[in-house]
Design a protein around this motif. Structure first.
Motif, PDB file in Angstrom:
ATOM      1  N   ARG A 193      11.368  -5.918   6.472  1.00 14.34           N
ATOM      2  CA  ARG A 193      11.333  -4.756   5.658  1.00 14.34           C
ATOM      3  C   ARG A 193       9.900  -4.601   5.279  1.00 14.34           C
ATOM      4  NH1 ARG A 193      16.020  -4.238   1.077  1.00 14.34           N
ATOM      5  NH2 ARG A 193      17.221  -4.374   3.027  1.00 14.34           N
ATOM      6  N   ASP A 194       9.446  -3.053   4.928  1.00 12.43           N
ATOM      7  CA  ASP A 194       8.191  -3.066   4.795  1.00 12.43           C
ATOM      8  C   ASP A 194       8.123  -2.913   3.241  1.00 12.43           C
ATOM      9  OD1 ASP A 194       9.537  -0.647   5.037  1.00 12.43           O
ATOM     10  OD2 ASP A 194       7.605   0.577   5.345  1.00 12.43           O
ATOM     11  N   PRO A 195       7.278  -3.715   2.760  1.00 16.38           N
ATOM     12  CA  PRO A 195       7.387  -3.753   1.123  1.00 16.38           C
ATOM     13  C   PRO A 195       6.304  -2.788   0.439  1.00 16.38           C
ATOM     14  CG  PRO A 195       5.988  -5.465   1.997  1.00 16.38           C
ATOM     15  CD  PRO A 195       6.557  -4.830   3.074  1.00 16.38           C
ATOM     16  N   THR A 196       7.238  -1.362   0.600  1.00 18.18           N
ATOM     17  CA  THR A 196       6.538  -0.262  -0.167  1.00 18.18           C
ATOM     18  C   THR A 196       6.444  -0.205  -1.528  1.00 18.18           C
ATOM     19  OG1 THR A 196       8.133   1.016   0.328  1.00 18.18           O
ATOM     20  CG2 THR A 196       6.447   1.086   2.081  1.00 18.18           C
ATOM     21  N   ARG A 197       7.161   0.714  -2.237  1.00 15.52           N
ATOM     22  CA  ARG A 197       7.436   0.750  -3.573  1.00 15.52           C
ATOM     23  C   ARG A 197       7.792  -0.317  -4.283  1.00 15.52           C
ATOM     24  NH1 ARG A 197      11.122   6.085  -4.590  1.00 15.52           N
ATOM     25  NH2 ARG A 197      11.887   5.575  -2.609  1.00 15.52           N
ATOM     26  N   GLY A 198       7.230  -0.669  -5.219  1.00 15.25           N
ATOM     27  CA  GLY A 198       7.673  -2.096  -5.834  1.00 15.25           C
ATOM     28  C   GLY A 198       7.360  -3.445  -5.181  1.00 15.25           C
ATOM     29  N   GLY A 199       6.386  -3.198  -4.144  1.00 18.46           N
ATOM     30  CA  GLY A 199       5.623  -4.298  -3.562  1.00 18.46           C
ATOM     31  C   GLY A 199       6.660  -5.394  -2.810  1.00 18.46           C
ATOM     32  N   ILE A 200       5.978  -6.692  -2.676  1.00 18.49           N
ATOM     33  CA  ILE A 200       6.645  -7.634  -1.935  1.00 18.49           C
ATOM     34  C   ILE A 200       7.682  -8.205  -2.777  1.00 18.49           C
ATOM     35  CG2 ILE A 200       4.790  -7.903  -0.300  1.00 18.49           C
ATOM     36  CD1 ILE A 200       4.290 -10.765  -1.723  1.00 18.49           C
ATOM     37  N   ALA A 201       7.310  -8.178  -4.232  1.00 15.56           N
ATOM     38  CA  ALA A 201       8.244  -8.795  -5.245  1.00 15.56           C
ATOM     39  C   ALA A 201       9.429  -8.118  -5.348  1.00 15.56           C
ATOM     40  CB  ALA A 201       7.588  -8.720  -6.683  1.00 15.56           C
ATOM     41  N   THR A 202       9.601  -6.739  -5.164  1.00 14.20           N
ATOM     42  CA  THR A 202      10.778  -5.958  -4.954  1.00 14.20           C
ATOM     43  C   THR A 202      11.613  -6.100  -3.850  1.00 14.20           C
ATOM     44  OG1 THR A 202       9.923  -4.386  -6.338  1.00 14.20           O
ATOM     45  CG2 THR A 202      11.798  -3.730  -5.081  1.00 14.20           C
ATOM     46  N   THR A 203      10.869  -6.120  -2.722  1.00 11.29           N
ATOM     47  CA  THR A 203      11.528  -6.464  -1.243  1.00 11.29           C
ATOM     48  C   THR A 203      12.378  -7.878  -1.319  1.00 11.29           C
ATOM     49  OG1 THR A 203      10.175  -4.753  -0.125  1.00 11.29           O
ATOM     50  CG2 THR A 203      11.150  -6.728   1.170  1.00 11.29           C
ATOM     51  N   LEU A 204      11.468  -8.847  -1.896  1.00 13.04           N
ATOM     52  CA  LEU A 204      12.104 -10.149  -1.919  1.00 13.04           C
ATOM     53  C   LEU A 204      13.089 -10.331  -2.749  1.00 13.04           C
ATOM     54  CD1 LEU A 204       8.597 -11.988  -1.262  1.00 13.04           C
ATOM     55  CD2 LEU A 204      10.408 -12.064   0.397  1.00 13.04           C
ATOM     56  N   ASN A 205      13.248  -9.676  -3.925  1.00 13.29           N
ATOM     57  CA  ASN A 205      14.086  -9.920  -4.654  1.00 13.29           C
ATOM     58  C   ASN A 205      15.450  -9.162  -3.951  1.00 13.29           C
ATOM     59  OD1 ASN A 205      14.201 -10.811  -7.596  1.00 13.29           O
ATOM     60  ND2 ASN A 205      12.181 -10.045  -7.388  1.00 13.29           N
TER      61      ASN A 205
END
Lengths: 352, 352
Positions: free
Chosen positions: A234-246
């Protein structure tokens, strides 16, 4: 105009015969619409499918499953260090298609233009789109242009939708992620979000921060070659890597433990984040990906990423755990561990 | 809120826990974004592909050529007699895909929402989209939602992109059109454009005019069955039938001669056009199509169209000629003939 005969479809500032800014009539479906499409838009994306000018493209896709994605871009400002809304819109959808384990092939463009948008600004954006599409190896095959009255949109919004073919045997999903897997991040974080934010009126402080917008389809292909059991991308766009990892932790019902020292942030980006009181883990990226793979494929995946120009600063930033299901934690340099929560609200509006 | 436990994903006005209007944070990619997507949008379109919540849908398409189309809807007002921006957005892209001789299967949704948009209005629009998609037999498989600050867009814009499978052996294009062919129109003209225009603030005059927005994929299938050598299909939206027919004449290098008496306009629509000084030939339709077929297939095509609910008022409105290439003309009831030109500019902004 005297330059009418010389016009070749490029070469602003006079691509439209009578206007240097977009008029409502350019979206009305009549002669001025045709002029805008045929003199300004088409020459930059010309190919035999688009040039038919039907209301739909007819495509002969290669065999295989199709990845289909859509994204609308409303970034403010529309031009920023390292890119503009145009290449962002191309790369963003190329990347969303690629994250499905697919080779992106075809894109659609949907423009909403505000009456009064300068034609030369629009041309610059189109040139960036054309260059980004060529670089990513995708064709623009169909499109739509609407014009709204002054004040009804903010200069220009762009929707791109994309199609690609999923590699045979590949089935990426956050739900594939298992305890023991490793988490790879392809480079530095927060570059795009901080470039946009620091370039906004009133916030610029002679920053060297530049957006990382770029197409990641080549990197994705290399990762799939190196890691046959790749779980998810996944590319961590909006919300950054914190959001993607969550999102990953929640979808797979696993914990993710990150090592703070492994997460790279450029010095200028970190400085800008500190001045503005923003955590770079929550800031958008537009040219980075997070990949999760089995432990025994992590080394090969990391080597493959680092060998690709888009993954030169790749690192293994953490591991997947059975405990703390649905949660992401960060181990600091001092050995303490803290929860990295899902952001509640708005950190950075209109970043993409 | 006390109704939290009872909430089932429908039943406005309290689908979002703490807000009755859209906030910037609903587009930021964090918890409020998830809440908007999972509590408001997903329940209305739920299917196994969309519910994966990945950044792309992965589809196993049937064999055949793929028709791909995109359209952004910016209609003002967003609700009007006979429809709203939601069903308009579904039907519009279903129709653009169908006009390629295809069976529409999958759609993407891209929302741009203005901060402050009432959640119950958004829910009404989503309900219309869900109903329109079910009626047309298409699945929503991927989407994107952006929120912009107040004043940066006009309440809501919607992009839909669509995929369908082109019927085997069918290759529709305006360039197929030949002298001697017949032109079929599926019903009355100008309903949609006049419904939107008369519903705008300051222009309403207790009109009974309603939009004709509807999906035409069933009608297209019936026409293809009846006319094996069907040349071209197009839905005359922006710019009306005058624009579509001019595009056909130009693309094929033929003339098109229309019979005025054969072109049906509802009395209330004609009245509204006369009051406002607008020619119905230039007004948008959203549930009509123009089909061109060989002369010897025209009768069967007409019978097939009339047997379909969406084509009950179909008529053969003209013929294709070798002379007057690139031009459209209209023979009046008195036998005189006049040119029907391409419109130059804006008649009706933001009609779709």
């Amino acid at each position: 105009m005297s330059d009418r005969a010389d016009f070749d479809g490029r070469g602003c500032p006079s691509p439209l015969l009578h206007h240097t800014s977009i008029q409502l009539a350019h979206g009305a479906g009549g002669r001025l619409s045709s002029e805008l499409i045929e003199r300004v838009i088409l020459p930059r994306f010309s190919n035999r499918i688009l040039d038919r000018l039907e209301d739909q493209a007819v495509l002969q896709l290669p065999a295989g499953r199709v990845a289909f994605s859509t994204d609308t871009f409303v970034v403010d400002p529309i031009e920023f260090p390292g890119g503009n809304i145009g290449d962002l819109a191309i790369n963003g959808t190329v990347n969303d298609v690629a994250m499905g384990g697919a080779t992106p092939l075809y894109l659609s463009l949907g423009f909403v233009l505000e009456e009064g948008l300068e034609v030369d600004v629009f041309c610059r954006i189109l040139d960036s789109m054309s260059a980004a599409a060529a670089k990513a190896g995708v064709m623009i095959v169909t499109g739509d242009t609407k014009v709204v009255d002054r004040g009804a949109c903010d200069r220009i919004f762009i929707n791109t939708s994309g199609l690609g073919i999923v590699r045979e045997g590949v089935s990426l999903s956050a739900t594939n992620i298992q305890a023991g897997d490793r988490v790879l991040l392809s480079g530095t974080i927060a570059d795009h979000g901080m470039a946009v934010l620091t370039s906004r009126e009133g916030l610029s402080f002679r920053s060297s921060v530049r957006s990382d917008t770029c197409a990641l389809n080549g990197l994705v292909a290399d990762l799939m070659d190196a890691s046959p059991n790749l779980r998810a991308l996944r590319d961590p766009t909006r919300g950054g890597i914190a959001t993607t990892l969550n999102e990953f932790a929640k979808a797979a019902g696993v914990g993710i433990r990150l090592q703070d020292h492994a997460i790279a942030v450029r010095d200028d980006v970190r400085g800008a984040c500190e001045v503005l009181g923003i955590d770079p883990m929550y800031v958008a990226n537009e040219g980075k990906l997070i990949a999760v793979m089995p432990e025994d494929e992590a080394e090969a995946a990391l080597a493959a990423a680092r060998a690709n120009a888009a993954g030169g600063a790749a690192a293994i930033i953490g591991e997947v755990t059975a405990e703390h299901a649905g949660m992401v934690s960060l181990v600091t340099a001092l050995g303490s561990e803290r929860i990295v929560d899902m952001p509640v609200g708005e950190q950075l509006p209109r970043i993409c």
